[in-house]
Design a protein around this motif. Structure first.
Motif, PDB file in Angstrom:
ATOM      1  N   ALA A   1      28.117 -42.060   2.914  1.00 57.24           N
ATOM      2  CA  ALA A   1      27.532 -41.473   4.128  1.00 57.24           C
ATOM      3  C   ALA A   1      28.509 -41.463   5.300  1.00 57.24           C
ATOM      4  N   ILE A   2      29.502 -42.382   5.292  1.00 56.51           N
ATOM      5  CA  ILE A   2      30.425 -42.441   6.441  1.00 56.51           C
ATOM      6  C   ILE A   2      31.682 -41.607   6.223  1.00 56.51           C
ATOM      7  N   GLU A   3      31.894 -41.107   4.984  1.00 56.94           N
ATOM      8  CA  GLU A   3      33.180 -40.484   4.664  1.00 56.94           C
ATOM      9  C   GLU A   3      33.483 -39.237   5.487  1.00 56.94           C
ATOM     10  N   GLU A   4      32.451 -38.549   5.930  1.00 61.58           N
ATOM     11  CA  GLU A   4      32.692 -37.323   6.689  1.00 61.58           C
ATOM     12  C   GLU A   4      32.681 -37.551   8.195  1.00 61.58           C
ATOM     13  N   VAL A   5      32.349 -38.754   8.629  1.00 65.80           N
ATOM     14  CA  VAL A   5      32.201 -38.981  10.080  1.00 65.80           C
ATOM     15  C   VAL A   5      33.108 -40.089  10.616  1.00 65.80           C
ATOM     16  N   PHE A   6      33.853 -40.766   9.729  1.00 64.16           N
ATOM     17  CA  PHE A   6      34.783 -41.808  10.175  1.00 64.16           C
ATOM     18  C   PHE A   6      36.186 -41.487   9.658  1.00 64.16           C
ATOM     19  N   PRO A   7      37.217 -41.999  10.297  1.00 63.82           N
ATOM     20  CA  PRO A   7      38.591 -41.731   9.860  1.00 63.82           C
ATOM     21  C   PRO A   7      38.820 -42.119   8.396  1.00 63.82           C
ATOM     22  N   GLU A   8      39.683 -41.370   7.742  1.00 61.31           N
ATOM     23  CA  GLU A   8      39.944 -41.577   6.312  1.00 61.31           C
ATOM     24  C   GLU A   8      40.456 -42.987   6.028  1.00 61.31           C
ATOM     25  N   VAL A   9      41.324 -43.493   6.901  1.00 60.43           N
ATOM     26  CA  VAL A   9      41.889 -44.838   6.691  1.00 60.43           C
ATOM     27  C   VAL A   9      40.782 -45.886   6.651  1.00 60.43           C
TER      28      VAL A   9
END
Length: 395
Positions: A258-266
């Protein structure tokens, strides 16, 4: 019937004295074999049945008992040979065919098992066990098309007999999870219906099905089906620690997804590595490398970490000690130098990435050792008198 009554019946028959004596001996050996098996004296029971068959080679009941006994005694090859002989003599008996097919499968003779299960379902088309094993054998041969046809055909035929199978619904779900969400959801709904209204089974059986479903959902990354899994779990009276851990793990992956599209990739990558709980050197080095990116662009990552802490405290908690240091800006240069030195010792140069996704040239030069490397068990050069690993080397 009591042995005395059997003997009375034999005495009352028109058989000659020799035949009567043979029948009495036959019955006596049967009873001795059954008693041996009931007392877990498998070897004794096998010996008695072998003796009985030497005298009466065509006794089918003795052959069936001996075939099962060979399997229990750890002689699968003997058991298979005898079951093959029984099936050849009685080819129309589905239960014999099923016993042989199951034995083939336990011995990993997949192709033979597959063909024998096909024979079995022709003889007993309402056998849920035979159909389930047939479909699983099809999957083991890696013929997905045949496995699908067998699975859907089995479900249709069993439905005609009013028989439902959780296992077949789980397999059908695995076929459709990436192709048709509506069909996949119907199979989950069917599983819930069987658990609530179908044949009552032990929790272990239902838990096995839920484990398989969790694996399929996690592998496909289709976490939208997790509410159905929670319905199933709520219907169980109790769940094992193993299942609870599996659910927790998949729910963690669901939150990460759920966070992969809204938080930095690192940030997402470091959380993925931490959640995997892998202890290999490559993963450890990967975490350190990602930490370096966060430390170099700490101003860019700090607001993201604060947002992560507020919106996803469980994920933040996976690495809270490090994240707290970044948020509070405690001695970040030292933290960065320590990590760069570790990577330099491994001859690994990290790719540093800002919070906005762009690459950075390292603002701090890679650590270079001056002089020879100090052994971990040598005295620390600072003069403390402690071993290096217990003093400056421990930092």
């Amino acid at each position: 019937m009591d042995i005395k009554e059997l003997y009375k019946e034999i005495e009352a028959s028109d058989a000659d004295d020799t035949s009567k004596a043979q029948l009495k001996e036959h019955i006596y050996l049967y009873i001795q074999a059954e008693q041996a098996f009931s007392e877990d004296r498998i070897k004794d029971g096998v010996s008695i049945l072998e003796m009985l068959l030497e005298r009466v080679p065509d006794d089918m009941n003795a052959k069936i008992m001996l075939a099962a006994a060979y399997d229990s005694a750890g002689h699968p090859k003997k058991s298979i040979r005898l079951w093959e002989e029984i099936c050849e003599a009685e080819p129309e008996i589905g239960d014999y065919s099923l016993a042989l097919a199951l034995l083939y499968r336990r011995q990993d003779r997949v192709k033979k098992a597959l063909n024998q299960f096909k024979t079995t379902v022709d003889l007993i088309p309402d056998s849920r066990t035979a159909w389930e094993h047939l479909v699983e054998c099809s999957l083991e041969t890696e013929d997905t098309h045949e496995a699908k046809m067998n699975c859907y055909g089995a479900m249709y035929l069993l439905n005609e007999y009013g028989i439902k199978s959780i296992k077949l619904n789980v397999i059908a779900f695995s076929f459709t999870i990436l192709e048709d969400n509506d069909k996949a959801d119907k199979y989950l709904e069917s599983i819930i219906d069987i658990m609530r209204n179908g044949e009552k089974c032990k929790n272990e059986y239902y838990e096995g099905a839920i484990h398989d479903l969790l694996w399929e959902i996690d592998m496909a990354g289709c976490y939208e089906f997790m509410p159905r899994i929670r319905e199933m779990v709520d219907d169980l009276s109790d769940i094992s620690e193993r299942l609870a851990e599996s659910i927790k793990s998949v729910e963690g992956n669901e939150e990460i997804s759920a966070i992969e599209e809204v938080f930095p990739e690192v940030l997402c990558n470091i959380i993925n590595l931490l959640n995997s709980k892998c202890d290999c050197n490559e993963c450890k080095r990967g975490i350190i490398s990602l930490e370096c990116s966060i430390l170099v662009d700490h101003d860019g990552y700090r607001p993201e970490l604060i947002r992560l802490s507020n919106e996803h405290p469980k994920l933040y908690g996976l690495h809270s000690e490090f994240f707290d240091e970044v948020v509070s800006s405690v001695d970040l240069d030292r933290l960065l130098m320590t990590r760069l030195r570790i990577l330099s010792d491994d001859e690994f140069e990290p790719i540093l990435i800002r919070a906005d996704g762009s690459e950075i040239n390292p603002v701090v030069e890679t650590y270079r050792r001056e002089g020879r490397k100090i052994g971990r068990n040598e005295l620390c050069p600072c003069g403390s008198g402690k071993k290096y690993k217990k003093c400056c080397g421990g930092s």
